[in-house]
Design an enzyme around this catalytic site. Sequence first.
Site, PDB file in Angstrom:
ATOM      1  N   LYS A  85       0.842  -1.204   0.000  1.00 34.84           N
ATOM      2  CA  LYS A  85       0.000   0.000   0.000  1.00 34.84           C
ATOM      3  C   LYS A  85       0.879   1.257   0.000  1.00 34.84           C
ATOM      4  CE  LYS A  85      -3.748  -2.528   2.169  1.00 34.84           C
ATOM      5  NZ  LYS A  85      -4.425  -2.966   3.383  1.00 34.84           N
TER       6      LYS A  85
ATOM      7  N   GLN B 244      -4.461  -1.647   9.813  1.00 30.48           N
ATOM      8  CA  GLN B 244      -4.329  -2.948   9.159  1.00 30.48           C
ATOM      9  C   GLN B 244      -4.864  -4.047  10.083  1.00 30.48           C
ATOM     10  OE1 GLN B 244      -3.175  -3.465   5.922  1.00 30.48           O
ATOM     11  NE2 GLN B 244      -3.813  -5.586   6.236  1.00 30.48           N
TER      12      GLN B 244
ATOM     13  N   ASP C 111     -10.798   2.788   4.238  1.00 32.21           N
ATOM     14  CA  ASP C 111     -11.057   1.346   4.084  1.00 32.21           C
ATOM     15  C   ASP C 111     -12.559   1.074   4.050  1.00 32.21           C
ATOM     16  OD1 ASP C 111      -9.173  -0.586   3.562  1.00 32.21           O
ATOM     17  OD2 ASP C 111      -8.460  -0.735   5.636  1.00 32.21           O
TER      18      ASP C 111
END
Length: 294
Positions: free
Chosen positions: A52, A96, A119
């Site tokens: 990412k 994460q 997200d």
Amino acid sequence: MILIDGKKTSTEIQEKLARETAEFSNSVGKPPHLAAILVGNSGPSETYVAAKMETCRKVGFKSSLIRFETDIKEEELLLEIDRLNADPDLHGFIVQLPLPNHISVEKVIERIDPRKDVDGFHPLNMGKMAKNQPSFASATPWGIMRLIEAYGIETAGKHVVILGRSQIVGLPLALLLSRNSNPGNATVTICHSRTQNLTEITRQADILIAAIGIPEFVKAEMVKPGAIVIDVGINRIPDESKKSGFRLIGDVDFQQVSPLCSAITPVPGGVGPMTIAALMENTLMAARQQSGLS
Ligand code: NAD
């Protein structure tokens, strides 16, 4: 059989994003900024976060990686989220997953400012997505929608069977595919660990999507000939011939299933790169919104 190339599609999206990012940075005077919080140092999470951050560099974003040890207290992590929510230089951030067991994922997700939740896991964004309102759609499901769109796969009126009902893949994907939009308008069946007569159901699928995290779970007899198969699974299995000592395989037995289908995503190189492309799209959208550009 068409091999659905997520890597190629993701690269095309990133090239477009790089051009749009240059325009954004010129007009605002600073680039979009994405941060990632990484707790612990599990191999897969390290790999995903590194990919990412690297993609941020490619498209011209600023990126920040914030690391914590596995024993970080839940309250400390929540305070860090408060800090990121309030940071005017930061447009979006992700935490994460998975997190250590002593930290509540729900509390963490709900603490993120929905405007920075790139997200798309916050209940407000999930709710807006369900209602077909502008929002950050969860990155993996949104990446799959972009892939379906890029390959011109018809979903209207089709029977889509999704294996897995997780909050980050199966459930939001079912919402997106059943919405009155394009792609969308599908008849969606969600299967999970308690589903009975699974093979009977999966064999009815025009589009079969596997997101369960069990290596090569989907076998030939579970697939209707001519179906489109999308494999979300990323499973590491030991492989001494590899320098890393492992290789990645999906939730679909590619060897058995690919000759049967009309199209299929490989693992790696299918859904994985699209998740990152979707995250980058969400981040640029967040940056535009916070800069009054949309
Ligand atoms: P999860 O463990 O949260 O959920 C798994 C789901 O599978 C559950 O809903 C469970 O009910 C269902 N399930 C388990 N066993 C089953 C069975 N025998 N029959 C039917 N359903 C069953 O997993 P997740 O986070 O949704 O991830 C699923 C897979 O997707 C994993 O391999 C993960 O690594 C991968 N993943 C990939 C990406 C990507 O970017 N490609 C992103 C997220 C997750």
